[in-house]
Design an enzyme around this catalytic site. Structure first.
Site, PDB file in Angstrom:
ATOM      1  N   VAL A  22     -11.393   3.380   2.786  1.00  0.00           N
ATOM      2  CA  VAL A  22     -10.576   4.204   2.036  1.00  0.00           C
ATOM      3  C   VAL A  22     -10.058   3.791   0.272  1.00  0.00           C
ATOM      4  O   VAL A  22      -8.631   2.515   1.003  1.00  0.00           O
ATOM      5  CB  VAL A  22     -10.088   5.884   2.011  1.00  0.00           C
ATOM      6  CG1 VAL A  22     -11.066   6.448   3.133  1.00  0.00           C
ATOM      7  CG2 VAL A  22      -9.043   4.813   2.450  1.00  0.00           C
TER       8      VAL A  22
ATOM      9  N   ASP B 168      -4.702   2.173  10.726  1.00  0.00           N
ATOM     10  CA  ASP B 168      -5.945   1.544  11.318  1.00  0.00           C
ATOM     11  C   ASP B 168      -6.024   1.354  13.083  1.00  0.00           C
ATOM     12  O   ASP B 168      -5.903   2.148  13.543  1.00  0.00           O
ATOM     13  CB  ASP B 168      -5.791   0.488  10.373  1.00  0.00           C
ATOM     14  CG  ASP B 168      -7.985   0.278  10.399  1.00  0.00           C
ATOM     15  OD1 ASP B 168      -8.462   1.237  10.546  1.00  0.00           O
ATOM     16  OD2 ASP B 168      -7.867  -0.228   9.800  1.00  0.00           O
TER      17      ASP B 168
ATOM     18  N   ASP C 233       1.437   3.315   4.184  1.00  0.00           N
ATOM     19  CA  ASP C 233      -0.274   4.097   4.268  1.00  0.00           C
ATOM     20  C   ASP C 233      -0.470   4.765   5.478  1.00  0.00           C
ATOM     21  O   ASP C 233      -1.320   5.781   4.909  1.00  0.00           O
ATOM     22  CB  ASP C 233      -0.575   3.539   3.506  1.00  0.00           C
ATOM     23  CG  ASP C 233      -0.717   1.741   3.521  1.00  0.00           C
ATOM     24  OD1 ASP C 233      -0.388   1.908   4.671  1.00  0.00           O
ATOM     25  OD2 ASP C 233      -1.130   1.208   2.901  1.00  0.00           O
TER      26      ASP C 233
ATOM     27  N   GLY D 223       0.572  -1.136  -0.189  1.00  0.00           N
ATOM     28  CA  GLY D 223       0.247   0.254  -0.134  1.00  0.00           C
ATOM     29  C   GLY D 223       0.626   1.424   0.097  1.00  0.00           C
ATOM     30  O   GLY D 223       0.346   2.972  -0.519  1.00  0.00           O
TER      31      GLY D 223
ATOM     32  N   ARG E 247      -5.235   0.367  -6.649  1.00  0.00           N
ATOM     33  CA  ARG E 247      -4.468   1.566  -6.364  1.00  0.00           C
ATOM     34  C   ARG E 247      -3.872   2.669  -6.862  1.00  0.00           C
ATOM     35  O   ARG E 247      -3.039   3.541  -6.511  1.00  0.00           O
ATOM     36  CB  ARG E 247      -3.052   0.347  -6.028  1.00  0.00           C
ATOM     37  CG  ARG E 247      -3.224  -0.646  -4.824  1.00  0.00           C
ATOM     38  CD  ARG E 247      -2.190  -1.539  -5.107  1.00  0.00           C
ATOM     39  NE  ARG E 247      -2.403  -2.849  -4.516  1.00  0.00           N
ATOM     40  CZ  ARG E 247      -2.258  -3.287  -2.778  1.00  0.00           C
ATOM     41  NH1 ARG E 247      -2.306  -2.232  -1.848  1.00  0.00           N
ATOM     42  NH2 ARG E 247      -2.814  -4.406  -2.216  1.00  0.00           N
TER      43      ARG E 247
ATOM     44  N   LYS F 213      -6.669   6.381  10.733  1.00  0.00           N
ATOM     45  CA  LYS F 213      -8.117   6.312  11.140  1.00  0.00           C
ATOM     46  C   LYS F 213      -8.129   6.608  12.106  1.00  0.00           C
ATOM     47  O   LYS F 213      -7.835   5.409  13.044  1.00  0.00           O
ATOM     48  CB  LYS F 213      -8.382   4.795  10.394  1.00  0.00           C
ATOM     49  CG  LYS F 213      -9.208   5.097  10.038  1.00  0.00           C
ATOM     50  CD  LYS F 213      -9.977   3.879   8.710  1.00  0.00           C
ATOM     51  CE  LYS F 213      -9.532   3.570   8.184  1.00  0.00           C
ATOM     52  NZ  LYS F 213     -10.517   2.054   7.290  1.00  0.00           N
TER      53      LYS F 213
HETATM   54  P1  IMP Z   1      -3.501  -1.947  11.195  1.00  0.00           P
HETATM   55  O1  IMP Z   1      -2.860  -0.693  11.865  1.00  0.00           O
HETATM   56  O2  IMP Z   1      -3.065  -3.252  11.439  1.00  0.00           O
HETATM   57  O3  IMP Z   1      -5.528  -2.115  11.526  1.00  0.00           O
HETATM   58  O4  IMP Z   1      -3.538  -2.111   9.419  1.00  0.00           O
HETATM   59  C1  IMP Z   1      -3.098  -1.492   8.424  1.00  0.00           C
HETATM   60  C2  IMP Z   1      -3.539  -1.930   7.823  1.00  0.00           C
HETATM   61  O5  IMP Z   1      -4.423  -2.194   7.499  1.00  0.00           O
HETATM   62  C3  IMP Z   1      -2.877  -1.099   6.774  1.00  0.00           C
HETATM   63  O6  IMP Z   1      -0.996  -1.123   5.525  1.00  0.00           O
HETATM   64  C4  IMP Z   1      -3.668  -0.941   5.103  1.00  0.00           C
HETATM   65  O7  IMP Z   1      -2.676  -2.393   4.320  1.00  0.00           O
HETATM   66  C5  IMP Z   1      -5.132  -1.576   5.797  1.00  0.00           C
HETATM   67  N1  IMP Z   1      -6.305  -0.991   5.459  1.00  0.00           N
HETATM   68  C6  IMP Z   1      -6.698   0.000   6.873  1.00  0.00           C
HETATM   69  N2  IMP Z   1      -8.029   0.747   6.446  1.00  0.00           N
HETATM   70  C7  IMP Z   1      -7.269   0.420   5.065  1.00  0.00           C
HETATM   71  C8  IMP Z   1      -8.413   1.788   4.144  1.00  0.00           C
HETATM   72  O8  IMP Z   1      -9.508   1.895   4.190  1.00  0.00           O
HETATM   73  N3  IMP Z   1      -8.433   1.088   2.445  1.00  0.00           N
HETATM   74  C9  IMP Z   1      -7.202   0.520   2.569  1.00  0.00           C
HETATM   75  N4  IMP Z   1      -6.745  -0.395   3.001  1.00  0.00           N
HETATM   76  C10 IMP Z   1      -7.228  -0.419   4.794  1.00  0.00           C
HETATM   77 MG    MG Z   2      -4.100  -3.921   1.311  1.00  0.00          MG
END
Ligand code: IMP
Ligand code: MG
Length: 197
Positions: A156, A106, A103, A47, A168, A134
């Site tokens: 998103v 979350d 990128d 990403g 992408r 986020k």
């Molecule tokens: P987390 O912080 O471990 O939950 O994971 C983050 C990863 O989840 C990011 O690097 C993205 O690959 C994916 N991700 C989380 N939210 C989104 C979104 O809104 N769109 C696309 N990918 C997302």
């Molecule tokens: Mg992804």
């Protein structure tokens, strides 16, 4: 479902112009902070690849780049925090100034794991930069040093971010509408996926 730049997809959250302006600012901030140093920018594939490409072209200090491919086991589209390293760094980061370039953050689970992993390699310093934050979804408090944009709790795509590996290539960041998400959900009966990000 086809990702195309010919017509606008979803509801645009950040335009190409907004993204480009902010990424230029972020590059300038990093150039100031790392003046006289030569940091290693560690990009988490897939990403973050477009963000990294634009970010380094906004930096006017010597810097190296390297990549990690990780896969997180997901449950109903949520990260589980269980991370597998599919491809590790080529560079030795011991004693280096490392900047993780993400990128989107979350839940923070993936980044928390990667941060621990890289800290164990004794870098001179480790900072985290993300284009999107986020923060409503955060489950672990991972320190982020530079954020491009705070965004609401919406899924998103665009500017490197995917949905089922598509979209992408969009130059803007957009929220898919309900029917676009349903198209995908209909094809995903498994609940648990193992997805390259
Ligand atoms: P987390 O912080 O471990 O939950 O994971 C983050 C990863 O989840 C990011 O690097 C993205 O690959 C994916 N991700 C989380 N939210 C989104 C979104 O809104 N769109 C696309 N990918 C997302
Ligand atoms: Mg992804």
């Amino acid at each position: 479902m086809k990702a195309s730049t010919a017509s606008t997809v979803g509801n645009i959250l950040l335009t190409e112009e907004q993204i480009q302006a902010r990424v230029r600012e972020m590059g300038a901030v990093l150039s100031r902070e790392y003046a006289g140093k030569s940091p290693v920018l560690v990009n988490i594939l897939k990403g973050g690849f477009i963000f990294l490409a634009d970010l380094i072209r906004s930096m006017d200090i010597p810097c190296e780049i390297d990549f990690m491919v990780v896969s997180s086991y997901e449950d109903k589209g949520e990260s589980s925090g269980v991370v597998r390293i599919l491809s590790d760094l080529g560079l030795n980061v011991e004693g280096r100034h490392v900047i993780i370039v993400e990128d989107i953050v979350d839940t923070g689970l993936t980044l928390d794991y990667l941060r621990e992993l890289l800290m164990a390699r004794n870098p001179a310093s480790l900072k985290i930069v993300t284009l999107l934050d986020k923060s409503e979804k955060r489950q672990v408090n991972v320190p982020i040093d530079l954020v491009g944009f705070q965004i609401p709790n919406e899924f998103v795509v665009g500017y490197g971010l995917d949905y089922a590996q598509l979209y992408r290539n969009l130059p803007y960041i957009t929220v898919l509408n309900g029917s676009q998400l349903l198209d995908f959900a209909a094809g995903d009966g498994s609940g648990t996926r193992n997805d390259q990000r």
